[in-house]
Design a protein around this motif. Structure first.
Motif, short mmCIF file in Angstrom:
data_model
loop_
_atom_site.label_atom_id
_atom_site.label_comp_id
_atom_site.label_asym_id
_atom_site.label_seq_id
_atom_site.Cartn_x
_atom_site.Cartn_y
_atom_site.Cartn_z
N SER A 157 49.77 -0.59 -100.90
CA SER A 157 50.62 -1.72 -100.51
C SER A 157 49.74 -2.92 -100.20
CB SER A 157 51.48 -1.36 -99.30
OG SER A 157 50.65 -1.07 -98.18
N SER A 158 50.33 -4.10 -100.11
CA SER A 158 49.59 -5.31 -99.75
C SER A 158 49.63 -5.48 -98.25
CB SER A 158 50.21 -6.53 -100.44
OG SER A 158 50.09 -6.43 -101.83
N ASP A 159 48.48 -5.71 -97.65
CA ASP A 159 48.43 -5.91 -96.21
C ASP A 159 48.73 -7.37 -95.89
OD1 ASP A 159 47.58 -4.75 -93.52
OD2 ASP A 159 46.35 -6.57 -93.68
N THR A 160 49.56 -7.60 -94.90
CA THR A 160 49.96 -8.98 -94.58
C THR A 160 48.80 -9.80 -94.04
OG1 THR A 160 50.66 -8.21 -92.40
CG2 THR A 160 52.34 -8.31 -94.12
N HIS A 161 47.78 -9.13 -93.52
CA HIS A 161 46.64 -9.86 -92.94
C HIS A 161 45.44 -9.86 -93.88
CE1 HIS A 161 48.85 -9.97 -89.19
NE2 HIS A 161 48.99 -8.65 -89.23
N ASP A 162 45.62 -9.33 -95.05
CA ASP A 162 44.49 -9.22 -95.97
C ASP A 162 45.04 -9.33 -97.39
OD1 ASP A 162 42.29 -8.28 -97.59
OD2 ASP A 162 41.44 -7.48 -95.74
N ALA A 163 44.41 -10.14 -98.19
CA ALA A 163 44.88 -10.35 -99.57
C ALA A 163 44.65 -9.13 -100.44
CB ALA A 163 44.17 -11.56 -100.19
N ASN A 164 43.77 -8.24 -100.02
CA ASN A 164 43.46 -7.08 -100.83
C ASN A 164 44.50 -5.98 -100.64
OD1 ASN A 164 41.03 -8.23 -101.77
ND2 ASN A 164 39.98 -7.55 -99.89
N LEU A 165 44.58 -5.11 -101.66
CA LEU A 165 45.44 -3.95 -101.54
C LEU A 165 44.88 -2.99 -100.51
CD1 LEU A 165 46.38 -3.07 -105.24
CD2 LEU A 165 47.93 -3.86 -103.46
N VAL A 166 45.75 -2.30 -99.82
CA VAL A 166 45.34 -1.26 -98.89
C VAL A 166 46.20 -0.02 -99.16
CG1 VAL A 166 44.56 -2.85 -97.11
CG2 VAL A 166 46.94 -2.02 -97.09
N MET A 167 45.75 1.11 -98.67
CA MET A 167 46.47 2.37 -98.82
C MET A 167 47.13 2.71 -97.49
SD MET A 167 47.12 5.05 -100.83
CE MET A 167 45.85 4.96 -102.09
N SER A 168 48.43 2.93 -97.54
CA SER A 168 49.14 3.39 -96.36
C SER A 168 49.20 4.91 -96.42
CB SER A 168 50.56 2.81 -96.34
OG SER A 168 51.28 3.28 -95.23
N VAL A 169 48.69 5.57 -95.38
CA VAL A 169 48.56 7.02 -95.37
C VAL A 169 49.28 7.59 -94.16
CG1 VAL A 169 46.96 8.96 -95.34
CG2 VAL A 169 46.32 6.85 -96.54
N GLU A 170 50.19 8.53 -94.40
CA GLU A 170 50.85 9.24 -93.32
C GLU A 170 50.11 10.56 -93.10
OE1 GLU A 170 55.15 11.25 -92.07
OE2 GLU A 170 54.86 10.41 -94.08
N LEU A 171 49.65 10.78 -91.88
CA LEU A 171 48.89 11.98 -91.54
C LEU A 171 49.80 13.06 -90.95
CD1 LEU A 171 45.79 10.30 -89.81
CD2 LEU A 171 46.06 10.96 -92.22
N SER A 172 49.34 14.29 -91.02
CA SER A 172 50.11 15.40 -90.46
C SER A 172 50.20 15.31 -88.95
CB SER A 172 49.46 16.73 -90.86
OG SER A 172 48.13 16.81 -90.38
N SER A 173 49.35 14.50 -88.33
CA SER A 173 49.40 14.29 -86.88
C SER A 173 50.57 13.41 -86.47
CB SER A 173 48.09 13.65 -86.41
OG SER A 173 47.94 12.36 -87.00
N GLY A 174 51.22 12.79 -87.46
CA GLY A 174 52.31 11.87 -87.17
C GLY A 174 51.91 10.41 -87.23
#
Length: 527
Positions: free
Chosen positions: A303-320
């Protein structure tokens, strides 16, 4: 303190296998924000080392993973544990039995490391070697099956024959004839300079044929000497090519004496590669990396980060937690079911780890005056030297790494034997028969060694190359080689290059100032 979700991580590393751990080490002084997670509750991944209790838990987990992994992603199969009866019969010594579980540290991936390995150079330049104790790997042996005694028809006792690997060894050995010694000396001299133009012309036409064919045609070696040569390569199928075989033997010969007389390879104390992985992770933690064991990835999305022009990866961890990262690095996710049953034929290996109640002092004797006492010995069962109860003859070599208690993997008075061969429908039975044959060969007159604990498992061969897709970097599967393969270090450097700034100088890779003060004598890394 910021929560995990409030931080934009430069990299999330999933898994603490050796490659991921070395990447963490390489980034440990980069100033990058690193989150290092592992689905397991222990360090080391496929190179982990276990106590007896941990091994039992691991076997249970493997069974559950195999049952649940419908896509074949689990590299392990057929994991089982056996504890043979230890009762002593009349006339034998009292049974010693197993010690407490944490007195053992059994390695899943025992590999020797040649002293010319790039891995050792990187551990020195990164100063990580200070936290690792290395032990000498001693002699290589060939198992020779029993033959009828000359004075009777009774079968003699099987024996172990030490392989001469230096000029001094060749001159002093009585195991081969004078004619064979001359041929072996000629070959060893040839290998030392094999990559120079005159020599490359002589073996070039044999480059892709088995090494055995080359030494038979050019050096007139008989089957016994051919077996000696192939054993030095630790080839799992015994059919290593001339090109690859000469390179491996050259590394072995040129490694002899680099850090001391009498040995060409070393082994890290307390569990082999697992110890290196843990040291690398500790270095990253000191540098600010955050560690979370027992934590896996549930979902991920670019996804695109609102504070950064570069793409970032959003990761959901098993920890919640849901986190964002510029890059995700993980182990190979190859579907192992694409290799048939995952462990058949040349696509995987079968291992048997057994603890025995004997110190095997004769295998760990120093053969060169002034050399350190070895903690590891290598034993090879050539093709055809093992026969099962049903008459099945081994089609591939069986290798044994014998480890003394000096490795920290078992109590004093005991030894650990690691048996490895390529997986076949009969490989477990082959390994069990090899164990029985070896215990017979090393039996002292007063007693026979007893197996106290046996761990068997099979491991599939996975992807051999790294893969990059968007913000995800996948390491190749760990090498199944019995000696450390330096080519696996290239993928670590590739991942490091993608994470660090382009302005970072090449010379900074794995090269750090010494926090504890400079040391001029690298020999202090060895005992």
């Amino acid at each position: 303190m910021e929560s995990l979700g409030d931080t934009l991580w430069d990299v999330v590393i999933c898994g603490t296998d050796l490659q991921q751990s070395l990447l963490a080490l390489s980034l440990s002084r980069s100033g990058k924000k690193i989150l290092h997670i592992d689905p397991n509750g222990y360090y080391g991944g496929t190179e982990a080392a276990f106590s007896l209790q941990e091994a039992e838990s691991w076997v249970t987990d493997v069974a559950a993973s195999v049952a649940a992994a419908t896509n074949g992603t689990c590299p392990w199969r057929s994991a089982s544990i056996c504890k043979p009866e230890a009762a002593a019969t009349e006339g034998q010594r009292a049974a010693t039995g197993l010690s407490f579980p944490r007195a053992y540290s059994l390695a899943l991936a025992p590999q020797i490391i040649h002293t010319r390995s790039d891995l050792l150079s990187q551990l020195v330049s990164s100063c990580a070697y200070r936290q690792i104790e290395f032990l000498a790997v001693g002699s290589f042996y060939i198992f020779k099956a029993s033959a009828p005694a000359q004075a009777s028809k009774e079968m003699g006792k099987p024996t172990l024959s030490r392989i001469p690997a230096t000029r001094e060894d060749v001159f002093s050995t009585t195991a081969i004839t004078a004619k064979a010694k001359r041929g072996l000396m000629k070959f060893l001299k040839f290998v030392m300079d094999y990559d120079s133009p005159p020599q490359t012309e002589s073996w070039g036409r044999y480059a892709d044929v088995p090494l055995t064919e080359f030494v038979q045609m050019e050096f007139k070696m008989d089957n016994e000497l051919q077996t000696y040569i192939v054993t030095l390569t630790l080839s799992l199928d015994g059919r290593i090519s001339t090109k690859d075989g000469l390179a491996v033997i050259h590394r072995h010969l040129t490694s002899m004496g680099v850090f001391g007389s009498g040995f060409a390879a070393v082994y890290p104390k307390w569990g082999g590669l697992s110890e290196i992985a843990q040291v690398a992770c500790r270095a990253a933690a000191v540098g600010g990396a955050v560690y979370m064991l027992g934590t896996d990835i549930k979902t991920m999305q670019e996804s695109s980060d609102t504070h950064d022009a570069n793409l970032v990866m959003s990761v959901e961890l098993s920890s919640g937690d849901t986190i964002k990262t510029r890059m995700l690095v993980r182990a190979s996710v190859q579907d192992h079911s694409t290799t048939g049953d995952g462990v058949s034929g040349a696509m995987g290996i079968s291992r048997l780890v057994t603890v025995i109640d004997t110190p095997l002092k004769s295998l760990f004797a120093a053969v060169v005056e002034g050399s350190p006492t070895p903690a590891v010995a290598v034993i090879a069962f050539p093709v055809g030297s093992v026969t099962t109860a049903t008459g099945k003859v081994s089609e591939n070599p069986v290798y044994v790494f014998a480890h003394s208690s000096d490795t920290g993997e078992c109590p004093v008075g005991q030894s650990v034997l690691y048996f490895t061969t390529l997986s076949t429908p009969d490989s477990k039975e082959i390994l069990m028969q090899a164990m029985d044959s070896l215990l017979t060969a090393i039996a002292a007159e007063e007693h026979a060694p007893r197996s106290l604990f046996q761990l068997h498992y099979e491991q599939a061969r996975g992807a051999t190359n790294s893969q990059t897709q968007g913000l995800i970097f996948d390491f190749p599967s760990p090498s199944l080689s019995l000696s450390f393969d330096d080519s696996s270090l290239e993928s670590v450097r590739q991942a490091w290059s993608r994470i660090t700034d382009e302005s970072v100088a090449e010379m900074e890779y794995m090269t750090f100032p010494d926090r504890e003060g400079a040391m001029s004598d690298e020999d202090e890394m060895y005992t």
